[in-house]
Write an enzyme that holds these catalytic residues in place. Sequence first.
Site, PDB file in Angstrom:
ATOM      1  N   CYS A   2      -7.435  -2.376  -0.226  1.00 10.09           N
ATOM      2  CA  CYS A   2      -8.342  -2.529  -1.351  1.00 10.09           C
ATOM      3  C   CYS A   2      -9.380  -3.563  -0.948  1.00 10.09           C
ATOM      4  O   CYS A   2      -9.246  -4.204   0.083  1.00 10.09           O
ATOM      5  CB  CYS A   2      -7.590  -3.024  -2.576  1.00 10.09           C
ATOM      6  SG  CYS A   2      -6.174  -1.998  -2.985  1.00 10.09           S
ATOM      7  N   ARG A  27     -13.266   0.320   1.514  1.00  9.66           N
ATOM      8  CA  ARG A  27     -11.866  -0.078   1.666  1.00  9.66           C
ATOM      9  C   ARG A  27     -10.965   0.601   0.634  1.00  9.66           C
ATOM     10  O   ARG A  27      -9.737   0.547   0.720  1.00  9.66           O
ATOM     11  CB  ARG A  27     -11.730  -1.586   1.506  1.00  9.66           C
ATOM     12  CG  ARG A  27     -12.489  -2.378   2.532  1.00  9.66           C
ATOM     13  CD  ARG A  27     -12.355  -3.849   2.256  1.00  9.66           C
ATOM     14  NE  ARG A  27     -11.000  -4.299   2.465  1.00  9.66           N
ATOM     15  CZ  ARG A  27     -10.555  -4.826   3.590  1.00  9.66           C
ATOM     16  NH1 ARG A  27     -11.373  -4.980   4.611  1.00  9.66           N
ATOM     17  NH2 ARG A  27      -9.313  -5.206   3.717  1.00  9.66           N
ATOM     18  N   TRP A  71      -7.472   1.179  -3.718  1.00  7.74           N
ATOM     19  CA  TRP A  71      -6.884   2.367  -3.091  1.00  7.74           C
ATOM     20  C   TRP A  71      -5.427   2.338  -3.514  1.00  7.74           C
ATOM     21  O   TRP A  71      -4.657   1.486  -3.064  1.00  7.74           O
ATOM     22  CB  TRP A  71      -7.036   2.277  -1.566  1.00  7.74           C
ATOM     23  CG  TRP A  71      -6.581   3.501  -0.850  1.00  7.74           C
ATOM     24  CD1 TRP A  71      -7.318   4.619  -0.591  1.00  7.74           C
ATOM     25  CD2 TRP A  71      -5.282   3.728  -0.280  1.00  7.74           C
ATOM     26  NE1 TRP A  71      -6.556   5.532   0.094  1.00  7.74           N
ATOM     27  CE2 TRP A  71      -5.307   5.016   0.301  1.00  7.74           C
ATOM     28  CE3 TRP A  71      -4.110   2.993  -0.201  1.00  7.74           C
ATOM     29  CZ2 TRP A  71      -4.212   5.564   0.950  1.00  7.74           C
ATOM     30  CZ3 TRP A  71      -3.010   3.541   0.444  1.00  7.74           C
ATOM     31  CH2 TRP A  71      -3.073   4.811   1.011  1.00  7.74           C
ATOM     32  N   ASN A  97      -5.029  -7.650  -2.918  1.00  9.21           N
ATOM     33  CA  ASN A  97      -4.989  -6.650  -1.859  1.00  9.21           C
ATOM     34  C   ASN A  97      -3.704  -6.884  -1.079  1.00  9.21           C
ATOM     35  O   ASN A  97      -3.438  -8.008  -0.663  1.00  9.21           O
ATOM     36  CB  ASN A  97      -6.207  -6.818  -0.933  1.00  9.21           C
ATOM     37  CG  ASN A  97      -6.186  -5.822   0.208  1.00  9.21           C
ATOM     38  OD1 ASN A  97      -5.563  -4.765   0.098  1.00  9.21           O
ATOM     39  ND2 ASN A  97      -6.851  -6.151   1.302  1.00  9.21           N
ATOM     40  N   GLY A  98      -2.900  -5.836  -0.921  1.00  8.45           N
ATOM     41  CA  GLY A  98      -1.631  -5.984  -0.213  1.00  8.45           C
ATOM     42  C   GLY A  98      -0.528  -5.326  -1.006  1.00  8.45           C
ATOM     43  O   GLY A  98      -0.798  -4.537  -1.918  1.00  8.45           O
ATOM     44  N   GLU A 452      -9.821  14.217  18.413  1.00  6.60           N
ATOM     45  CA  GLU A 452     -10.734  13.395  17.624  1.00  6.60           C
ATOM     46  C   GLU A 452     -11.717  14.278  16.847  1.00  6.60           C
ATOM     47  O   GLU A 452     -12.006  14.034  15.673  1.00  6.60           O
ATOM     48  CB  GLU A 452     -11.470  12.416  18.563  1.00  6.60           C
ATOM     49  CG  GLU A 452     -12.518  11.549  17.915  1.00  6.60           C
ATOM     50  CD  GLU A 452     -11.988  10.649  16.781  1.00  6.60           C
ATOM     51  OE1 GLU A 452     -10.769  10.533  16.609  1.00  6.60           O
ATOM     52  OE2 GLU A 452     -12.836  10.099  16.058  1.00  6.60           O
ATOM     53  N   LYS A 456     -12.120  14.416  12.760  1.00 10.30           N
ATOM     54  CA  LYS A 456     -13.398  14.227  12.035  1.00 10.30           C
ATOM     55  C   LYS A 456     -13.622  15.382  11.084  1.00 10.30           C
ATOM     56  O   LYS A 456     -13.992  15.193   9.938  1.00 10.30           O
ATOM     57  CB  LYS A 456     -14.589  14.167  13.004  1.00 10.30           C
ATOM     58  CG  LYS A 456     -14.722  12.961  13.877  1.00 10.30           C
ATOM     59  CD  LYS A 456     -15.019  11.679  13.160  1.00 10.30           C
ATOM     60  CE  LYS A 456     -13.770  10.986  12.712  1.00 10.30           C
ATOM     61  NZ  LYS A 456     -13.230   9.964  13.540  1.00 10.30           N
ATOM     62  N   GLU A 459     -11.177  15.278   8.038  1.00 13.33           N
ATOM     63  CA  GLU A 459     -11.284  14.190   7.068  1.00 13.33           C
ATOM     64  C   GLU A 459     -12.577  14.208   6.264  1.00 13.33           C
ATOM     65  O   GLU A 459     -12.573  13.785   5.121  1.00 13.33           O
ATOM     66  CB  GLU A 459     -11.026  12.817   7.708  1.00 13.33           C
ATOM     67  CG  GLU A 459     -12.093  12.280   8.611  1.00 13.33           C
ATOM     68  CD  GLU A 459     -11.720  10.881   9.145  1.00 13.33           C
ATOM     69  OE1 GLU A 459     -11.939  10.654  10.338  1.00 13.33           O
ATOM     70  OE2 GLU A 459     -11.243  10.046   8.382  1.00 13.33           O
ATOM     71  N   HIS A 475       2.177  29.323  23.059  1.00 11.69           N
ATOM     72  CA  HIS A 475       3.561  28.984  22.721  1.00 11.69           C
ATOM     73  C   HIS A 475       3.781  28.943  21.215  1.00 11.69           C
ATOM     74  O   HIS A 475       4.619  28.185  20.735  1.00 11.69           O
ATOM     75  CB  HIS A 475       3.939  27.655  23.384  1.00 11.69           C
ATOM     76  CG  HIS A 475       3.828  27.701  24.874  1.00 11.69           C
ATOM     77  ND1 HIS A 475       4.747  28.338  25.669  1.00 11.69           N
ATOM     78  CD2 HIS A 475       2.865  27.230  25.708  1.00 11.69           C
ATOM     79  CE1 HIS A 475       4.371  28.237  26.933  1.00 11.69           C
ATOM     80  NE2 HIS A 475       3.222  27.578  26.984  1.00 11.69           N
ATOM     81  N   LYS A 574     -10.819   2.835   4.526  1.00  9.13           N
ATOM     82  CA  LYS A 574     -11.183   2.480   5.892  1.00  9.13           C
ATOM     83  C   LYS A 574     -10.097   1.679   6.597  1.00  9.13           C
ATOM     84  O   LYS A 574      -9.883   1.828   7.790  1.00  9.13           O
ATOM     85  CB  LYS A 574     -12.480   1.655   5.841  1.00  9.13           C
ATOM     86  CG  LYS A 574     -13.003   1.263   7.201  1.00  9.13           C
ATOM     87  CD  LYS A 574     -14.129   2.143   7.613  1.00  9.13           C
ATOM     88  CE  LYS A 574     -14.574   1.934   9.024  1.00  9.13           C
ATOM     89  NZ  LYS A 574     -14.623   3.184   9.774  1.00  9.13           N
TER      90      LYS A 574
HETATM   91  C1  F6R Z   1     -10.564   8.319  11.402  1.00  7.65           C
HETATM   92  C2  F6R Z   1     -10.266   6.921  11.164  1.00  7.65           C
HETATM   93  C3  F6R Z   1      -8.838   6.497  11.156  1.00  7.65           C
HETATM   94  C4  F6R Z   1      -8.680   5.157  11.886  1.00  7.65           C
HETATM   95  C5  F6R Z   1      -7.244   4.656  11.758  1.00  7.65           C
HETATM   96  C6  F6R Z   1      -7.017   3.377  12.523  1.00  7.65           C
HETATM   97  O1  F6R Z   1     -11.921   8.562  11.359  1.00  7.65           O
HETATM   98  O2  F6R Z   1     -11.136   6.132  10.955  1.00  7.65           O
HETATM   99  O3  F6R Z   1      -8.018   7.466  11.718  1.00  7.65           O
HETATM  100  O4  F6R Z   1      -9.020   5.333  13.220  1.00  7.65           O
HETATM  101  O5  F6R Z   1      -6.956   4.433  10.405  1.00  7.65           O
HETATM  102  O6  F6R Z   1      -7.844   2.356  12.068  1.00  7.65           O
HETATM  103  P1  F6R Z   1      -8.118   1.074  12.941  1.00  7.65           P
HETATM  104  O7  F6R Z   1      -8.848   1.490  14.164  1.00  7.65           O
HETATM  105  O8  F6R Z   1      -8.930   0.175  12.061  1.00  7.65           O
HETATM  106  O9  F6R Z   1      -6.777   0.487  13.279  1.00  7.65           O
END
Ligand code: F6R
Length: 579
Positions: A2, A27, A71, A97-98, A452, A456, A459, A475, A574
Site C-alpha cells: 500500500c 503501490r 492493495w 502498510n504491511g 518476460e 507483459k 498483466e 510434450h 508495484k
Molecule cells: C512484472 C512485474 C513484477 C515484478 C515482481 C518483482 O511486470 O513488475 O513481476 O517484477 O513483482 O518485483 P521487484 O523487482 O520489485 O522485486
Amino acid sequence: MCGIVGYAGYRSAAPILLQGLRRLEYRGYDSYGIATLSTEVCIHKKAGKVSELPDSPGILQGTIGIGHTRWATHGIPSDINAHPHQDCTDQIAVVHNGIIENYSALKRDLIGRGHIFRSDTDTEVIAHLIEEAYTGDLLEAVRNTLPLLSGSYALLIISAGENRLIAARNQSPLVLGIGDGEIFAASDITPLLEYTSRVIYLNDGDTAELRPDSYSVYFGDRPAEREIHEISWTPDTIQKGGFAHFMLKEIFEQPDAIHQAVHAVSEETLPSSLLNASSITVVACGSSYHAGMIFRYLIEPACGIPVRLEMGSEYKYASIPFSDVIIGISQSGETADTLAAIRKGICNNVKTVAITNVLNSTITRSAHDTILMHAGPEISVAASKSFISQVGVLMQVVNILSGGRCHDVLDHARYAIEQVLLTDLTEAVDICSKAEHIFYVGRGVFYPVMMEGALKMKEISYIHAEAYAAGELKHGPFALLSPETPAIAICIPGPAYEVMLGNMKEMKARGTPIIALGNDDDEDVREIADVIVPVPKGHPWTQVLTTTVLLQLLAYHTANRLGREIDMPRNLAKSVTVE
Ligand code: F6R
C-alpha cells in the site's frame, strides 16, 4: 503493497495528501482515504482510485494529516476497509502498510475487552490498542503498543488534541521529507519530490514525531540521529512527459536506462564476492526472475560459473547447499520473498549482493553489497525499463567476469534499442488483440525473453499468454494449438535457428497463426510466418534487448487497443511486500 503519506506543516493538508496518494497509487489502488487534524479527526475514505476523485473533499480542514492508498490483503476493497482506521472513540486515526500477523488473537482480546470493530482489516487492532495505551501522550501510547504487534508495518498515526503525527517503521519502508516549515512522510520518495529533495530513511525499530516545524527520530525510547540524504530524482521524472501512459514513457526511456545500467558497475566496483565466485545463486520474482534467467544463459557458457536460479517464493523451501554468493534482484528492493532469501543466505554465512533500482530500499540494507541500476523511478506497475536495466547490469557482470569481451556490444546497446522503438506492430496487434490465448515460444536465452514477453502481455492486456521453451511444445501443449491460438516465435540466425524454423512449421501445420520475430529479409521465416516483426541484425546480446523491447511494445499496443488500464492493471501492485 500500500502507499502511505503524511504531512505536518503550514498548508492545508488534504490537497497535499491526495496529491501524494496519486503519486503512490502504483503501490495499490483499490481504495484510499485521508484523515486530517482540526479540533477533531476528520476522515474521508472510499473504495476506488484516488485518481478518480476530481478534487479535494472541501470538508477536511487542518494542516496535519495522513493518507493511504490500498492493495487489499485483509478484507475486500470497500469504504469500510479503506484506511485510515479508528479506535472506538474516533479520536485516533491510523494508516498502515504491511501485515499484522497476530491480529486475530489481538482482535479477539480487544473484543473481549469491549472494543467495537468496524472493518475486516488487520490494521484496525492498532487503533484500538493505542486507544487502550493512551494516557494523554500519543508518542508514548504508540511506543507501548508496538511491542504487541508481530509482522511488518509502516505506520502514521494522529490523535485529536495532539499537534503532531507519529510515524513508525518495521520491515516496511518509510521515508521522511524535510521541507521549510513542513515535514512529510511517505512509503517512498515519489510524493516528496515536488516539495523537497532532503529525505531521511527510517530504520526498522524507529519511531518519529513530526511537527510542522520540527521532527525527532527515536530508536526504542532513545533519540536517534538519522542522516539527511539529498536525492537526485526530480519532479519531471514522475510525470508522463507527453506520453499517453507511464509504461510507454518508460519503454522509451530504455536507451538511457541501458546506458546507465551498463555503467552502474565496473571491474573496480564489482563486489569481490562476485569477482571471486565459483558458483552463484540468483533469487528474484516476476520480471526480475526472468532477468536472472537471462543471466544464467549468458554467464554459464561465457565464464563456466554454474548458476542456480530460484523464485524468491520457493527459495524458503530449498535445503540444498548454498553457492558462494546469492544475488537478489529486485527493482523495488522491497519484495518480501526476495528479501527473505537474502536473509536466509546471510543466516547461512553466504555473501549476498542486491541488484536494485531504489536507493536505501530494504534490500540495500540487508545485503552485503548493492549494485544500483539507476533506471530512475518506474511508475507503471508493469516493469519495463527496470527489467532492461537489470539485464544491462547482469550483462555487464558477465562482460567483466569474462574479461571484457562484450564491451563494444554493451556500448552499442542504447542504439540497438533506439532502432526498434518505432517499429510498426499493427499487424501483430491485429492478431493478438483478437486472441484469448497466445503462445510465446523461444529457445536458449530467448526462452526467458519470451517468458518476460508473455508476462507483459498477460498483466496489461489480460490475454492469457503462456511461454514455452519451443522444444517442450510437443510434450503436451500442442494439444492447445488451433487457428484461434496464435503463437509468437523468435527465430533469428544463431544456434537455435534451424530447429526453430522446424517448430514454427509444426505449429503452422496445426493451423496456428505465427507472428515471428526475425530478420526482415529472411525468406525462410517469411514463408512460414503470417507476420514478421523485424529484429535488427546484431550480436545475440543486443538481440535479447531488442526482442524484449519489441515484446513490451506488442503488449502495450495490444492492451491499448483493448482499452485496458495499462499503468494500473487490475489486482496488481508495484511493490509486493507480503509473502
Ligand atoms: C512484472 C512485474 C513484477 C515484478 C515482481 C518483482 O511486470 O513488475 O513481476 O517484477 O513483482 O518485483 P521487484 O523487482 O520489485 O522485486
